[in-house]
Write an enzyme that holds these catalytic residues in place. Structure first.
Site, PDB file in Angstrom:
ATOM      1  N   HIS A 208       8.955 -33.371 -16.985  1.00  0.00           N
ATOM      2  CA  HIS A 208      10.355 -33.725 -16.783  1.00  0.00           C
ATOM      3  C   HIS A 208      10.499 -34.961 -15.891  1.00  0.00           C
ATOM      4  O   HIS A 208      11.189 -35.919 -16.246  1.00  0.00           O
ATOM      5  CB  HIS A 208      11.113 -32.555 -16.153  1.00  0.00           C
ATOM      6  CG  HIS A 208      12.567 -32.841 -15.953  1.00  0.00           C
ATOM      7  ND1 HIS A 208      13.504 -32.656 -16.947  1.00  0.00           N
ATOM      8  CD2 HIS A 208      13.243 -33.326 -14.877  1.00  0.00           C
ATOM      9  CE1 HIS A 208      14.698 -33.004 -16.485  1.00  0.00           C
ATOM     10  NE2 HIS A 208      14.566 -33.406 -15.233  1.00  0.00           N
ATOM     11  N   HIS A 222      11.578 -40.328 -14.243  1.00  0.00           N
ATOM     12  CA  HIS A 222      11.740 -40.993 -12.951  1.00  0.00           C
ATOM     13  C   HIS A 222      10.438 -41.639 -12.485  1.00  0.00           C
ATOM     14  O   HIS A 222      10.035 -41.480 -11.327  1.00  0.00           O
ATOM     15  CB  HIS A 222      12.237 -39.987 -11.904  1.00  0.00           C
ATOM     16  CG  HIS A 222      13.551 -39.352 -12.256  1.00  0.00           C
ATOM     17  ND1 HIS A 222      14.735 -40.046 -12.254  1.00  0.00           N
ATOM     18  CD2 HIS A 222      13.844 -38.088 -12.661  1.00  0.00           C
ATOM     19  CE1 HIS A 222      15.718 -39.239 -12.617  1.00  0.00           C
ATOM     20  NE2 HIS A 222      15.209 -38.042 -12.867  1.00  0.00           N
ATOM     21  N   LYS A 261      20.092 -42.850 -21.293  1.00  0.00           N
ATOM     22  CA  LYS A 261      20.033 -42.400 -19.896  1.00  0.00           C
ATOM     23  C   LYS A 261      21.028 -43.240 -19.113  1.00  0.00           C
ATOM     24  O   LYS A 261      20.895 -44.463 -19.027  1.00  0.00           O
ATOM     25  CB  LYS A 261      18.619 -42.595 -19.335  1.00  0.00           C
ATOM     26  CG  LYS A 261      18.445 -42.125 -17.887  1.00  0.00           C
ATOM     27  CD  LYS A 261      18.364 -40.620 -17.762  1.00  0.00           C
ATOM     28  CE  LYS A 261      17.991 -40.196 -16.347  1.00  0.00           C
ATOM     29  NZ  LYS A 261      17.878 -38.730 -16.200  1.00  0.00           N
TER      30      LYS A 261
END
Length: 322
Positions: A208, A222, A261
């Site tokens: 994730h 990230h 995103k």
């Protein structure tokens, strides 16, 4: 990013420095201010009116001290404008979907240097182990677990993770057992779990946070090196920056394999071991909360989330707040 259940009220000073009302971020050693609900100087301990994050942000042996140490120990961090060059281009609003960046975010990257550093090479080997579609069942092969174990061994041997382990032990968060701590990291970051209660086994903290997932939009994602690799492969279209921060943090808007995103934040140039060390400390000490500290001359806030429907601590998400 997940919606926070904690409401924070922000005051933006004319100097442009962001202060968090009810927090010590940006307020260490300020004189008494009766307009604030709590204080951030050494007298607050005596008067019992310290902000909840005073010891983390301002105290001796604080998270700020650790963060500075981790930053200085990150010997594998790449050097901006030397090892990599970025092109921010236009700023965008995270709520509006439009492209304000006709060129790639990364102008160049010293890939020879990246490929000479073991942790980066091992990190890259993990990126194709995952199915990015949320809701699609996943499993890991013995070879993929072998890649994970090799990467974990490298991370555990790094100066940044050794310092993080020492800090967590000295502050009573983990036993003084390196093997046990390694297993904790494996559970937090790599053991697979369902993202919803009763759902299929489909995700992990590593997938994730550092690889990225998607359903109707991009979730997680990230990490700067994954961003570069996906952009370089033509799978990611950078659309502009939403916000920037220090030390070297960017919040970008992008399209990844057809999914949008609105705001993906990540450190730039930091090593995989640094990201995992910092996020792990925050997740262990402040799960499902904001972790605030001072690092390399700047105020930094990290949000971490745990998977609540599964016993123990698993990283649901972790990212710098901008």
């Amino acid at each position: 990013m997940m919606s926070s259940t904690i409401t924070l009220c922000f005051l933006l000073l004319s100097s442009g420095v962001l202060h968090v009302y009810g927090s010590c971020v940006g307020r260490c050693n300020d004189p008494l201010d009766n307009t604030k609900p709590c204080q951030c100087n050494s007298h607050c301990v005596q008067y019992n009116d310290c902000c909840d994050d005073y010891h983390d942000v301002c105290g001796q042996g604080s998270l700020s001290s650790l963060a500075d140490t981790l930053w200085n120990l990150d010997v594998n961090r790449l050097v901006a404008d030397t090892d990599y060059v970025i092109n921010y281009q236009g700023q965008v609003n995270e709520n509006n979907k439009y492209d304000n960046a006709p060129l790639p975010f990364f102008t160049s990257l010293n890939e020879n240097k990246v490929d000479s550093i073991t942790s980066y090479v091992q990190f890259k080997s993990l990126l194709d182990n995952y199915e990015s579609t949320i809701g699609q069942a996943e499993d890991l092969t013995s070879q993929e677990w072998g890649e994970i174990d090799a990467f974990l061994d490298t991370v555990m041997a790094s100066g940044v993770m050794q310092e993080a382990f020492k800090y967590l032990h000295e502050n009573g968060h983990v036993p003084n057992d390196a093997a046990q701590f390694r297993e904790k990291l494996k559970e937090m970051w790599f053991n697979l779990y369902p993202r919803s209660s009763g759902g299929v086994i489909e995700s992990s903290g590593f997938e994730h946070v550092l690889v990225g997932e998607h359903r109707s939009t991009v979730s997680g994602f990230h990490n700067w090196l994954q961003f570069f690799l996906q952009e370089d492969a033509g799978r990611l279209d950078y659309q502009g920056f939403v916000k920037t921060g220090e030390p070297r943090i960017v919040g970008s808007q992008f399209d990844w394999v057809g999914y949008w995103k609105s705001l993906g934040s990540f450190f730039l140039g930091t090593s995989p071991e640094f990201d995992m060390s910092l996020y792990s400390v925050c997740a262990i000490m402040h799960p499902n909360a904001v972790c605030s500290f001072h690092m390399n001359g700047s105020d930094v806030r990290i949000q971490t989330w745990d998977i609540g429907h599964k016993t123990g601590l698993q990283i649901a998400s972790a990212y710098p707040i901008l």
